[in-house]
Design an enzyme around this catalytic site. Structure first.
Site, short mmCIF file in Angstrom:
data_model
loop_
_atom_site.label_atom_id
_atom_site.label_comp_id
_atom_site.label_asym_id
_atom_site.label_seq_id
_atom_site.Cartn_x
_atom_site.Cartn_y
_atom_site.Cartn_z
N LYS A 276 0.82 -1.21 0.00
CA LYS A 276 0.00 0.00 0.00
C LYS A 276 0.86 1.26 0.00
CE LYS A 276 -3.66 -2.59 2.23
NZ LYS A 276 -4.22 -3.09 3.49
N GLN B 91 -3.84 -1.71 10.01
CA GLN B 91 -3.73 -3.05 9.45
C GLN B 91 -4.19 -4.09 10.46
OE1 GLN B 91 -2.83 -3.82 6.22
NE2 GLN B 91 -3.49 -5.87 6.80
N ASP C 158 -10.81 2.74 4.86
CA ASP C 158 -11.06 1.30 4.77
C ASP C 158 -12.55 0.98 4.77
OD1 ASP C 158 -9.09 -0.58 4.32
OD2 ASP C 158 -8.32 -0.52 6.36
#
Length: 290
Positions: free
Chosen positions: A52, A96, A119
């Site tokens: 990412k 994460q 997200d």
């Protein structure tokens, strides 16, 4: 049978994003900036976050990677999230997952400002999605919808079976597929590990999304001729024939399923690159809104 090439589609979308970033900067807008939080040293998480960050650089985004030891307290981590919330330069915050067991994932996700929830996991983001309001969509389902759109696959009236009910993939995927949009307008069955006689459902399905987290779960005898199969699974299994001693496989037994499909995603290079596209489009959207 046609492969739905997530790598090729993602490259096309990334080129579009680069143009939008350049246009944003030319208008005096800010450079999109994604902040990622990585707790511990899980190899898979390290790889995902690294990918990412590299994509941010490729697209002209700014990026910040914050690393913390696995013994960080929930209180300290919440404070770090709040610092990012308060930083006007940060457009998107990514934590994460998974987190260590002593930290509540819900508490951390809920602490992210909804305006930076790229997200798409925050309850406000998910609530707006259910209501069909403008919001950040969960990155993986969003990426899958972008792929279906790219290949111009019309799902109107088709029966879609989604296997897996997580808030990250399965549940939002079922909502997006059923919406009055294109792609969309499908009739959706949301199945899971406790569904009785799952095979009878998948044999009826025009589209199957496998997101159950079990390698090779969907087999050829569960799929009808001409079905579209989207494999969300990423599972590492032992393979002595490989130099690394392992390989990545999906939730679909590709060799037995692919010959029956009209379209199918591979693993890797299928849904994975599209997830990153969804995340980057959400981050750009956040920057444009500022």
């Amino acid at each position: 049978m046609q492969i739905l090439d997530g790598l090729a589609v993602s490259q096309h979308i990334k080129e579009q994003i680069k143009l939008e970033v350049a246009a944003l900067k030319n208008k005096g807008g800010k450079t999109p900036h994604l902040a990622a939080i990585l707790v511990g040293n899980n190899p898979a998480s390290e790889a995902y976050v690294g990918n990412k960050v590299r994509t941010c650089e490729e697209l002209g985004f700014g990026s910040t990677l914050l690393r913390f030891d696995s013994d960080i307290s929930e209180f300290v981590l919440l404070n770090e999230v709040q610092k990012l919330n308060d930083n006007p330069d940060i457009d998107g915050i990514l934590v994460q997952l998974p987190l260590p067991k002593h930290i509540s994932e819900n508490a951390i996700i809920n602490a992210i400002h909804p305006g930076k929830d790229v997200d798409g996991f925050h309850p406000i983001s998910q609530g707006k999605m259910v209501l069909g309001q403008d919001t950040f969509l969960p990155a993986t389902p969003y990426g899958i919808m972008l792929m279906l759109e790219y290949y111009n696959l019309d799902l109107t009236g088709k029966h879609c079976v989604v296997i897996g009910r997580s808030n990250i993939v399965g549940t939002p995927m079922s909502i997006l597929l059923s919406r009055n949009t294109r792609p969309g307008n499908a009739t959706v069955t949301l199945a899971h590990s406790r569904t009785r006689d799952l095979k009878s459902l998948t044999l009826q399905a025009d589209v199957i999304v496998a997101a159950i987290g079990k390698p090779g779960f969907l087999t050829g005898d569960m799929v009808k001729e001409g079905a579209i199969v989207i494999d969300v699974g990423i599972n590492r299994i032992d393979d002595p024939s490989r130099k690394s001693g392992s390989r990545l496989v999906g939730d679909v037994d590709f060799d037995s399923v692919a010959p029956k499909c009209s379209y199918i995603t591979p693993v890797p290079k299928g849904v994975g690159p599209m997830t990153i596209c969804g995340l980057m489009k959400n981050t750009l959207k956040s920057a444009q809104a500022r």
